[in-house]
Design a protein around this motif. Structure first.
Motif, PDB file in Angstrom:
ATOM      1  N   LEU A 114       0.845  -1.191   0.000  1.00 38.12           N
ATOM      2  CA  LEU A 114       0.000   0.000   0.000  1.00 38.12           C
ATOM      3  C   LEU A 114       0.886   1.249   0.000  1.00 38.12           C
ATOM      4  O   LEU A 114       2.058   1.192   0.349  1.00 38.12           O
ATOM      5  N   PRO A 115       0.324   2.400  -0.372  1.00 35.19           N
ATOM      6  CA  PRO A 115       1.154   3.607  -0.452  1.00 35.19           C
ATOM      7  C   PRO A 115       1.568   4.171   0.904  1.00 35.19           C
ATOM      8  O   PRO A 115       2.555   4.874   0.994  1.00 35.19           O
ATOM      9  N   ALA A 116       0.807   3.901   1.967  1.00 33.66           N
ATOM     10  CA  ALA A 116       1.107   4.522   3.250  1.00 33.66           C
ATOM     11  C   ALA A 116       2.426   4.020   3.819  1.00 33.66           C
ATOM     12  O   ALA A 116       2.776   2.869   3.702  1.00 33.66           O
ATOM     13  N   ARG A 117       3.157   4.923   4.461  1.00 36.90           N
ATOM     14  CA  ARG A 117       4.366   4.582   5.192  1.00 36.90           C
ATOM     15  C   ARG A 117       4.303   5.291   6.542  1.00 36.90           C
ATOM     16  O   ARG A 117       3.644   6.318   6.684  1.00 36.90           O
ATOM     17  N   ALA A 118       5.004   4.776   7.521  1.00 39.85           N
ATOM     18  CA  ALA A 118       4.962   5.370   8.856  1.00 39.85           C
ATOM     19  C   ALA A 118       6.116   6.343   9.051  1.00 39.85           C
ATOM     20  O   ALA A 118       7.236   6.081   8.630  1.00 39.85           O
ATOM     21  N   ARG A 119       5.825   7.474   9.711  1.00 44.88           N
ATOM     22  CA  ARG A 119       6.872   8.396  10.136  1.00 44.88           C
ATOM     23  C   ARG A 119       6.845   8.447  11.655  1.00 44.88           C
ATOM     24  O   ARG A 119       5.815   8.722  12.270  1.00 44.88           O
ATOM     25  N   MET A 120       7.979   8.171  12.282  1.00 44.42           N
ATOM     26  CA  MET A 120       8.081   8.053  13.726  1.00 44.42           C
ATOM     27  C   MET A 120       8.254   9.457  14.307  1.00 44.42           C
ATOM     28  O   MET A 120       9.363  10.006  14.323  1.00 44.42           O
ATOM     29  N   VAL A 121       7.161  10.039  14.785  1.00 42.89           N
ATOM     30  CA  VAL A 121       7.193  11.449  15.195  1.00 42.89           C
ATOM     31  C   VAL A 121       7.701  11.612  16.624  1.00 42.89           C
ATOM     32  O   VAL A 121       8.659  12.339  16.865  1.00 42.89           O
ATOM     33  N   ALA A 122       7.048  10.940  17.594  1.00 42.97           N
ATOM     34  CA  ALA A 122       7.429  11.158  18.989  1.00 42.97           C
ATOM     35  C   ALA A 122       7.100   9.943  19.832  1.00 42.97           C
ATOM     36  O   ALA A 122       6.142   9.222  19.563  1.00 42.97           O
ATOM     37  N   VAL A 123       7.899   9.743  20.884  1.00 43.83           N
ATOM     38  CA  VAL A 123       7.686   8.657  21.841  1.00 43.83           C
ATOM     39  C   VAL A 123       7.551   9.275  23.224  1.00 43.83           C
ATOM     40  O   VAL A 123       8.201  10.274  23.541  1.00 43.83           O
ATOM     41  N   CYS A 124       6.714   8.660  24.061  1.00 42.29           N
ATOM     42  CA  CYS A 124       6.421   9.205  25.378  1.00 42.29           C
ATOM     43  C   CYS A 124       6.827   8.234  26.485  1.00 42.29           C
ATOM     44  O   CYS A 124       6.583   7.028  26.388  1.00 42.29           O
ATOM     45  N   GLY A 125       7.434   8.772  27.535  1.00 44.25           N
ATOM     46  CA  GLY A 125       7.757   8.020  28.741  1.00 44.25           C
ATOM     47  C   GLY A 125       7.940   8.995  29.886  1.00 44.25           C
ATOM     48  O   GLY A 125       8.194  10.195  29.679  1.00 44.25           O
ATOM     49  N   ARG A 126       7.824   8.510  31.120  1.00 46.13           N
ATOM     50  CA  ARG A 126       7.829   9.412  32.269  1.00 46.13           C
ATOM     51  C   ARG A 126       9.221   9.940  32.618  1.00 46.13           C
ATOM     52  O   ARG A 126       9.348  11.044  33.144  1.00 46.13           O
ATOM     53  N   ASP A 127      10.259   9.167  32.346  1.00 49.78           N
ATOM     54  CA  ASP A 127      11.618   9.573  32.685  1.00 49.78           C
ATOM     55  C   ASP A 127      12.252  10.291  31.494  1.00 49.78           C
ATOM     56  O   ASP A 127      12.459   9.694  30.437  1.00 49.78           O
ATOM     57  N   ALA A 128      12.568  11.573  31.657  1.00 48.64           N
ATOM     58  CA  ALA A 128      13.046  12.396  30.538  1.00 48.64           C
ATOM     59  C   ALA A 128      14.323  11.847  29.920  1.00 48.64           C
ATOM     60  O   ALA A 128      14.448  11.783  28.684  1.00 48.64           O
ATOM     61  N   ALA A 129      15.273  11.448  30.753  1.00 47.25           N
ATOM     62  CA  ALA A 129      16.536  10.945  30.217  1.00 47.25           C
ATOM     63  C   ALA A 129      16.342   9.631  29.487  1.00 47.25           C
ATOM     64  O   ALA A 129      16.881   9.426  28.389  1.00 47.25           O
ATOM     65  N   LYS A 130      15.558   8.736  30.074  1.00 48.35           N
ATOM     66  CA  LYS A 130      15.360   7.422  29.469  1.00 48.35           C
ATOM     67  C   LYS A 130      14.557   7.506  28.171  1.00 48.35           C
ATOM     68  O   LYS A 130      14.854   6.807  27.196  1.00 48.35           O
ATOM     69  N   VAL A 131      13.540   8.353  28.149  1.00 54.37           N
ATOM     70  CA  VAL A 131      12.732   8.430  26.935  1.00 54.37           C
ATOM     71  C   VAL A 131      13.505   9.129  25.817  1.00 54.37           C
ATOM     72  O   VAL A 131      13.327   8.813  24.625  1.00 54.37           O
TER      73      VAL A 131
END
Length: 338
Positions: A36-53
Motif C-alpha cells: 500500500l502507499p502509506a508509510r509510517a513516520r516516527m514522530v514522537a515517543v512518550c515516557g515518564r523519565d526524561a533521560a530514558k525516553v
C-alpha cells in the motif's frame, strides 16, 4: 494522515519498553506486505523519565521525546497513537487520543472490563477514527487460514477446544505481577487462548468456570472452562510458573486442527500447523506449512490497511472480538475468585 496525497501515517508511541521497542521496529517496515502507499513516520515517543525516553527516541528512531502522554495525543502532527503501556492505563490514554481524532492501536488486553472497552469504541465512533486491539498471532497468515478452514466446515462442527500459554516469571518485581497495573497470568498470557477460543466459536461464552493459584494478589496459574452457544466447550490455561508452552487443539465432528498459534512464525525454522481431515481412527495428522511472518509487522500492516481503506467491516469484526474478550476475561477472573 495517510491518504493518496499524503502517503504517511505519523506515529506517536506511548511506552518504550519491550513491546514499544518491538512495535517501533515493525513500524519502520509498515505496509510492505500489502504494497500500500502509506508509510509510517516516527514522530514522537512518550515516557515518564526524561533521560530514558530521550535515549529511547534515539534508539528507536523517533524524532522527539515527550514525558506527558497528554501532550502527545494533542499534537496536530500525529495521526495515530500506539499504546504499549500496562493494561490499567489503556482506557484513559485511548479515549483521550480518540477524542483528539487520532487512530489508536492498543496493546492487549484492550481493557480490564467490557464497560471500559465499550467506552473506548464509543470514543472511536464519535470521532470517526479507528481503534484496534493488538494481538500479533491474530493477524498471522496461519491464524487467518485456520479461521477460514473452520468457517468453511473443513473439520465439521467444532465441539471442543483446548488452548494454553505459559512461561516463567522469576523476578518478583516484574510489572506483570503487579495487581495495581492489571497484572496476572490471565490478562498477560491467558488473553491469547481466550481470544483464540473466541475466534473459533465467534461468540462470547454463556457459562464460565475457573480456578487459579494466587500470588501477591494476582493469578500465577489459571485454568477455565468456557461453554459457548450451540454446545461448544473450550478449556484454556495460562501460567507464569511453568516452562514455556503454547498450544491449541481444535476438535470438530470431522477433523482436528493442532497449532502452536505463534505470534511470530518467522522465529520458527519450519512454521506449520497440523490437521486431520477425517473422524476415522486411522487418519493421520498432516503437516501444513505456513508463511514465515513477524507478527508485529503483520498486525501493524493490517492496522494501516484498515485505516488506509477505511475498512468498516474489519473495524466491526475487531470491535466485536475485543468486546467479547473483555467480557470473558472479567468473567473468568470473577469465577476464579469465587
Amino acid at each position: 494522515m495517510a491518504t493518496g496525497d499524503n502517503p504517511e501515517l505519523r506515529v506517536g508511541l506511548v511506552g518504550y519498553a519491550f513491546m514499544g521497542a518491538a512495535h517501533s521496529q515493525a513500524w519502520r517496515t509498515v505496509n510492505r506486505v500489502y504494497d500500500l502507499p502509506a508509510r509510517a513516520r516516527m514522530v514522537a515517543v512518550c515516557g515518564r523519565d526524561a533521560a530514558k525516553v530521550s535515549e529511547a527516541a534515539r534508539r528507536l528512531g523517533f524524532q522527539e521525546a515527550v514525558t506527558d502522554w497528554r501532550e502527545l495525543v494533542a499534537r496536530p502532527d500525529i495521526d495515530l497513537i500506539d499504546i504499549c503501556t500496562p493494561g490499567d492505563s489503556h482506557a484513559e490514554i485511548a479515549i483521550a487520543a480518540l477524542a483528539a481524532g487520532k487512530h489508536v492501536l492498543c496493546e492487549k488486553p484492550l481493557a480490564l472490563a467490557e464497560p471500559e472497552a465499550a467506552a473506548m469504541f464509543a470514543a472511536a465512533d464519535a470521532n470517526r477514527v479507528v481503534l484496534v486491539e493488538a494481538f500479533p498471532y491474530m493477524f498471522q497468515p496461519q491464524t487467518l487460514e485456520i479461521e477460514r478452514l473452520i468457517a468453511s466446515g473443513a473439520i465439521g462442527e467444532v465441539r471442543t477446544m483446548f488452548a494454553a500459554f505459559g512461561f516463567t516469571i522469576a523476578d518478583p518485581g516484574n510489572i506483570r505481577l503487579d495487581a495495581r497495573l492489571g497484572g496476572g497470568a490471565l490478562l498477560d498470557a491467558g488473553c491469547y487462548p481466550v481470544s483464540f477460543a473466541r475466534q473459533v466459536f465467534r461468540a462470547r461464552p454463556v457459562r464460565v468456570t475457573a480456578t487459579a493459584r494466587w500470588t501477591a494478589g494476582v493469578d500465577q496459574t489459571l485454568a477455565a472452562t468456557l461453554e459457548y452457544p450451540g454446545g461448544g466447550i473450550a478449556q484454556i490455561s495460562c501460567s507464569f510458573a511453568t516452562a514455556v508452552h503454547r498450544r491449541a487443539i481444535i476438535a470438530g465432528t470431522t477433523g482436528v486442527i493442532d497449532t502452536d498459534y505463534h505470534n511470530h512464525t518467522d522465529r520458527i525454522a519450519a512454521p506449520s500447523y497440523r490437521m486431520k481431515r477425517s473422524a476415522d481412527w486411522q487418519a493421520e495428522l498432516e503437516t501444513v506449512a505456513v508463511a514465515s511472518v513477524n507478527g508485529f509487522r503483520a498486525e501493524l500492516d493490517a492496522f494501516a490497511e484498515i485505516v488506509e481503506r477505511n475498512d468498516r467491516a474489519a473495524v466491526q469484526a475487531r470491535r466485536a472480538a475485543s468486546l467479547d474478550n473483555a467480557w470473558t476475561l472479567a468473567a473468568i477472573l470473577a469465577a476464579a475468585r469465587r
